[in-house]
Design a protein around this motif. Structure first.
Motif, PDB file in Angstrom:
ATOM      1  N   ASP A 267     102.861  38.268  35.018  1.00 25.33           N
ATOM      2  CA  ASP A 267     103.042  38.860  36.347  1.00 25.33           C
ATOM      3  C   ASP A 267     102.072  38.324  37.399  1.00 25.33           C
ATOM      4  O   ASP A 267     102.138  38.734  38.561  1.00 25.33           O
ATOM      5  CB  ASP A 267     102.920  40.387  36.270  1.00 25.33           C
ATOM      6  CG  ASP A 267     104.133  41.026  35.607  1.00 25.33           C
ATOM      7  OD1 ASP A 267     105.185  40.357  35.519  1.00 25.33           O
ATOM      8  OD2 ASP A 267     104.022  42.190  35.166  1.00 25.33           O
ATOM      9  N   LEU A 268     101.179  37.424  37.020  1.00 21.48           N
ATOM     10  CA  LEU A 268     100.270  36.821  37.995  1.00 21.48           C
ATOM     11  C   LEU A 268     101.034  35.852  38.889  1.00 21.48           C
ATOM     12  O   LEU A 268     102.049  35.275  38.479  1.00 21.48           O
ATOM     13  CB  LEU A 268      99.156  36.041  37.289  1.00 21.48           C
ATOM     14  CG  LEU A 268      98.105  36.843  36.542  1.00 21.48           C
ATOM     15  CD1 LEU A 268      97.184  35.902  35.770  1.00 21.48           C
ATOM     16  CD2 LEU A 268      97.300  37.712  37.490  1.00 21.48           C
ATOM     17  N   PHE A 269     100.537  35.643  40.089  1.00 24.90           N
ATOM     18  CA  PHE A 269     101.092  34.599  40.950  1.00 24.90           C
ATOM     19  C   PHE A 269     100.759  33.253  40.316  1.00 24.90           C
ATOM     20  O   PHE A 269      99.759  33.107  39.609  1.00 24.90           O
ATOM     21  CB  PHE A 269     100.498  34.691  42.356  1.00 24.90           C
ATOM     22  CG  PHE A 269     100.913  35.943  43.085  1.00 24.90           C
ATOM     23  CD1 PHE A 269     102.205  36.087  43.570  1.00 24.90           C
ATOM     24  CD2 PHE A 269     100.009  36.982  43.265  1.00 24.90           C
ATOM     25  CE1 PHE A 269     102.596  37.244  44.232  1.00 24.90           C
ATOM     26  CE2 PHE A 269     100.384  38.140  43.930  1.00 24.90           C
ATOM     27  CZ  PHE A 269     101.679  38.273  44.407  1.00 24.90           C
ATOM     28  N   ALA A 270     101.576  32.254  40.568  1.00 24.94           N
ATOM     29  CA  ALA A 270     101.376  30.933  39.971  1.00 24.94           C
ATOM     30  C   ALA A 270     100.002  30.359  40.312  1.00 24.94           C
ATOM     31  O   ALA A 270      99.355  29.730  39.470  1.00 24.94           O
ATOM     32  CB  ALA A 270     102.478  29.978  40.432  1.00 24.94           C
ATOM     33  N   SER A 271      99.526  30.595  41.532  1.00 25.00           N
ATOM     34  CA  SER A 271      98.210  30.075  41.920  1.00 25.00           C
ATOM     35  C   SER A 271      97.095  30.733  41.113  1.00 25.00           C
ATOM     36  O   SER A 271      96.099  30.088  40.779  1.00 25.00           O
ATOM     37  CB  SER A 271      97.965  30.265  43.419  1.00 25.00           C
ATOM     38  OG  SER A 271      98.043  31.635  43.757  1.00 25.00           O
ATOM     39  N   ASP A 272      97.261  32.005  40.769  1.00 26.69           N
ATOM     40  CA  ASP A 272      96.254  32.700  39.962  1.00 26.69           C
ATOM     41  C   ASP A 272      96.275  32.201  38.519  1.00 26.69           C
ATOM     42  O   ASP A 272      95.222  32.040  37.898  1.00 26.69           O
ATOM     43  CB  ASP A 272      96.467  34.214  39.995  1.00 26.69           C
ATOM     44  CG  ASP A 272      96.118  34.820  41.354  1.00 26.69           C
ATOM     45  OD1 ASP A 272      95.279  34.224  42.065  1.00 26.69           O
ATOM     46  OD2 ASP A 272      96.684  35.864  41.694  1.00 26.69           O
ATOM     47  N   LEU A 273      97.462  31.944  37.972  1.00 21.85           N
ATOM     48  CA  LEU A 273      97.547  31.393  36.622  1.00 21.85           C
ATOM     49  C   LEU A 273      96.910  30.006  36.578  1.00 21.85           C
ATOM     50  O   LEU A 273      96.140  29.695  35.671  1.00 21.85           O
ATOM     51  CB  LEU A 273      98.993  31.326  36.134  1.00 21.85           C
ATOM     52  CG  LEU A 273      99.186  30.704  34.748  1.00 21.85           C
ATOM     53  CD1 LEU A 273      98.408  31.471  33.686  1.00 21.85           C
ATOM     54  CD2 LEU A 273     100.662  30.636  34.401  1.00 21.85           C
ATOM     55  N   ALA A 274      97.186  29.186  37.573  1.00 23.85           N
ATOM     56  CA  ALA A 274      96.583  27.846  37.629  1.00 23.85           C
ATOM     57  C   ALA A 274      95.067  27.949  37.730  1.00 23.85           C
ATOM     58  O   ALA A 274      94.335  27.187  37.082  1.00 23.85           O
ATOM     59  CB  ALA A 274      97.146  27.063  38.819  1.00 23.85           C
ATOM     60  N   PHE A 275      94.578  28.907  38.519  1.00 18.29           N
ATOM     61  CA  PHE A 275      93.136  29.122  38.631  1.00 18.29           C
ATOM     62  C   PHE A 275      92.540  29.480  37.275  1.00 18.29           C
ATOM     63  O   PHE A 275      91.516  28.930  36.867  1.00 18.29           O
ATOM     64  CB  PHE A 275      92.841  30.232  39.648  1.00 18.29           C
ATOM     65  CG  PHE A 275      91.400  30.664  39.659  1.00 18.29           C
ATOM     66  CD1 PHE A 275      90.470  29.975  40.432  1.00 18.29           C
ATOM     67  CD2 PHE A 275      90.968  31.734  38.882  1.00 18.29           C
ATOM     68  CE1 PHE A 275      89.133  30.356  40.429  1.00 18.29           C
ATOM     69  CE2 PHE A 275      89.636  32.109  38.870  1.00 18.29           C
ATOM     70  CZ  PHE A 275      88.721  31.424  39.644  1.00 18.29           C
ATOM     71  N   LEU A 276      93.174  30.410  36.550  1.00 20.56           N
ATOM     72  CA  LEU A 276      92.657  30.838  35.243  1.00 20.56           C
ATOM     73  C   LEU A 276      92.713  29.707  34.220  1.00 20.56           C
ATOM     74  O   LEU A 276      91.814  29.587  33.380  1.00 20.56           O
ATOM     75  CB  LEU A 276      93.416  32.068  34.737  1.00 20.56           C
ATOM     76  CG  LEU A 276      93.117  33.360  35.490  1.00 20.56           C
ATOM     77  CD1 LEU A 276      94.013  34.489  34.986  1.00 20.56           C
ATOM     78  CD2 LEU A 276      91.648  33.745  35.377  1.00 20.56           C
ATOM     79  N   GLN A 277      93.743  28.880  34.278  1.00 24.90           N
ATOM     80  CA  GLN A 277      93.824  27.739  33.360  1.00 24.90           C
ATOM     81  C   GLN A 277      92.671  26.766  33.610  1.00 24.90           C
ATOM     82  O   GLN A 277      92.031  26.286  32.676  1.00 24.90           O
ATOM     83  CB  GLN A 277      95.167  27.015  33.519  1.00 24.90           C
ATOM     84  CG  GLN A 277      96.328  27.812  32.988  1.00 24.90           C
ATOM     85  CD  GLN A 277      97.666  27.228  33.385  1.00 24.90           C
ATOM     86  OE1 GLN A 277      97.817  26.636  34.461  1.00 24.90           O
ATOM     87  NE2 GLN A 277      98.656  27.394  32.520  1.00 24.90           N
ATOM     88  N   ASP A 278      92.377  26.496  34.873  1.00 21.14           N
ATOM     89  CA  ASP A 278      91.265  25.609  35.209  1.00 21.14           C
ATOM     90  C   ASP A 278      89.932  26.251  34.839  1.00 21.14           C
ATOM     91  O   ASP A 278      89.033  25.596  34.318  1.00 21.14           O
ATOM     92  CB  ASP A 278      91.292  25.259  36.699  1.00 21.14           C
ATOM     93  CG  ASP A 278      90.224  24.256  37.061  1.00 21.14           C
ATOM     94  OD1 ASP A 278      90.199  23.162  36.448  1.00 21.14           O
ATOM     95  OD2 ASP A 278      89.394  24.554  37.947  1.00 21.14           O
ATOM     96  N   PHE A 279      89.806  27.543  35.095  1.00 20.26           N
ATOM     97  CA  PHE A 279      88.583  28.286  34.759  1.00 20.26           C
ATOM     98  C   PHE A 279      88.350  28.237  33.246  1.00 20.26           C
ATOM     99  O   PHE A 279      87.239  27.996  32.789  1.00 20.26           O
ATOM    100  CB  PHE A 279      88.732  29.729  35.258  1.00 20.26           C
ATOM    101  CG  PHE A 279      87.455  30.504  35.298  1.00 20.26           C
ATOM    102  CD1 PHE A 279      86.492  30.224  36.256  1.00 20.26           C
ATOM    103  CD2 PHE A 279      87.216  31.539  34.395  1.00 20.26           C
ATOM    104  CE1 PHE A 279      85.314  30.955  36.311  1.00 20.26           C
ATOM    105  CE2 PHE A 279      86.047  32.261  34.440  1.00 20.26           C
ATOM    106  CZ  PHE A 279      85.093  31.974  35.406  1.00 20.26           C
ATOM    107  N   TYR A 280      89.406  28.432  32.469  1.00 23.05           N
ATOM    108  CA  TYR A 280      89.324  28.356  31.011  1.00 23.05           C
ATOM    109  C   TYR A 280      88.799  26.982  30.580  1.00 23.05           C
ATOM    110  O   TYR A 280      87.895  26.873  29.762  1.00 23.05           O
ATOM    111  CB  TYR A 280      90.705  28.611  30.396  1.00 23.05           C
ATOM    112  CG  TYR A 280      90.751  28.445  28.899  1.00 23.05           C
ATOM    113  CD1 TYR A 280      90.531  29.533  28.066  1.00 23.05           C
ATOM    114  CD2 TYR A 280      90.993  27.203  28.314  1.00 23.05           C
ATOM    115  CE1 TYR A 280      90.546  29.382  26.685  1.00 23.05           C
ATOM    116  CE2 TYR A 280      91.012  27.054  26.942  1.00 23.05           C
ATOM    117  CZ  TYR A 280      90.792  28.141  26.133  1.00 23.05           C
ATOM    118  OH  TYR A 280      90.805  27.977  24.760  1.00 23.05           O
ATOM    119  N   ARG A 281      89.385  25.943  31.157  1.00 25.32           N
ATOM    120  CA  ARG A 281      88.966  24.581  30.811  1.00 25.32           C
ATOM    121  C   ARG A 281      87.499  24.358  31.153  1.00 25.32           C
ATOM    122  O   ARG A 281      86.746  23.810  30.363  1.00 25.32           O
ATOM    123  CB  ARG A 281      89.832  23.561  31.538  1.00 25.32           C
ATOM    124  CG  ARG A 281      89.500  22.113  31.203  1.00 25.32           C
ATOM    125  CD  ARG A 281      90.296  21.136  32.041  1.00 25.32           C
ATOM    126  NE  ARG A 281      90.145  21.330  33.474  1.00 25.32           N
ATOM    127  CZ  ARG A 281      89.085  20.918  34.179  1.00 25.32           C
ATOM    128  NH1 ARG A 281      88.096  20.323  33.580  1.00 25.32           N
ATOM    129  NH2 ARG A 281      89.031  21.123  35.481  1.00 25.32           N
TER     130      ARG A 281
END
Length: 147
Positions: free
Chosen positions: A100-114
Motif C-alpha cells: 500500500d506504499l506509494f511507489a516513491s516510498d517503496l523505491a526509497f525503502l529499497q535504496d535505504f535497505y541497500r
C-alpha cells in the motif's frame, strides 16, 4: 516474532573507545522519513519509521514464499516487510502494508535497505549543482530545511 538487538559496549569502554579512535558500537536499527508516507485505513499519514539490519534468514525466507515464486518482483515487498520495524505508529508491518506504499516510498525503502545492509551507513555523496562542492547527506535525516 520480531527481534531487535542493540549491541552496546560494556560500561567504561565507550569513553576508552572514543579516545582511542575506535569505531562506535554496531547500529542495528536506522530511522527514516518516507518521501510521501504510508496512508492507513483511517487516512492518517505516517512518514517516520525504522528499519533494522537484515539477517541471512531475512534474505532466504522470502525465496520460499509462493508469491515470490510466482512473481520475482514481489521479493522486495516481502523482504522490506521483514526488516521495517515501524512506520509511524504502525508496528505490525507485513507485505500488505508495503504493497500500500506509494511507489516513491517503496523505491526509497529499497535504496535505504541497500545502503544500510551493503554499505553499512545511510550517507550519500552528493555535489552542489551550483558550486560543484561535494559533501555527504544522511538519507535517514529529517525533513528538508531541518538540521
Amino acid at each position: 516474532m520480531r527481534r531487535t538487538v542493540q549491541f552496546q559496549a560494556p560500561q567504561g569502554e565507550s569513553a576508552e573507545r572514543e579516545s582511542a579512535g575506535r569505531p562506535e558500537p554496531l547500529r542495528t536499527e536506522f530511522a527514516f522519513d518516507l518521501p510521501r508516507g504510508y496512508v492507513d485505513e483511517s487516512g492518517t499519514v505516517h512518514r517516520s519509521g525504522a528499519m533494522r539490519l537484515a539477517t541471512a534468514r531475512d534474505e532466504l525466507v522470502p525465496l520460499r514464499d509462493d508469491r515470490v515464486r510466482e512473481n520475482s518482483a514481489y521479493l522486495s515487498v516481502v523482504l522490506i516487510s521483514r526488516v521495517v520495524t515501524r512506520i509511524g505508529t504502525v508496528e505490525d508491518i507485513h507485505p500488505g502494508v508495503i504493497e500500500d506504499l506509494f511507489a516513491s516510498d517503496l523505491a526509497f525503502l529499497q535504496d535505504f535497505y541497500r545502503r544500510i545492509n551493503a554499505e553499512g551507513h545511510t550517507r550519500a555523496a552528493v555535489s552542489c549543482p551550483s558550486c560543484k562542492e561535494e559533501f555527504a547527506v544522511d538519507l535517514a535525516g529529517g525533513r528538508l530545511g531541518e538540521s
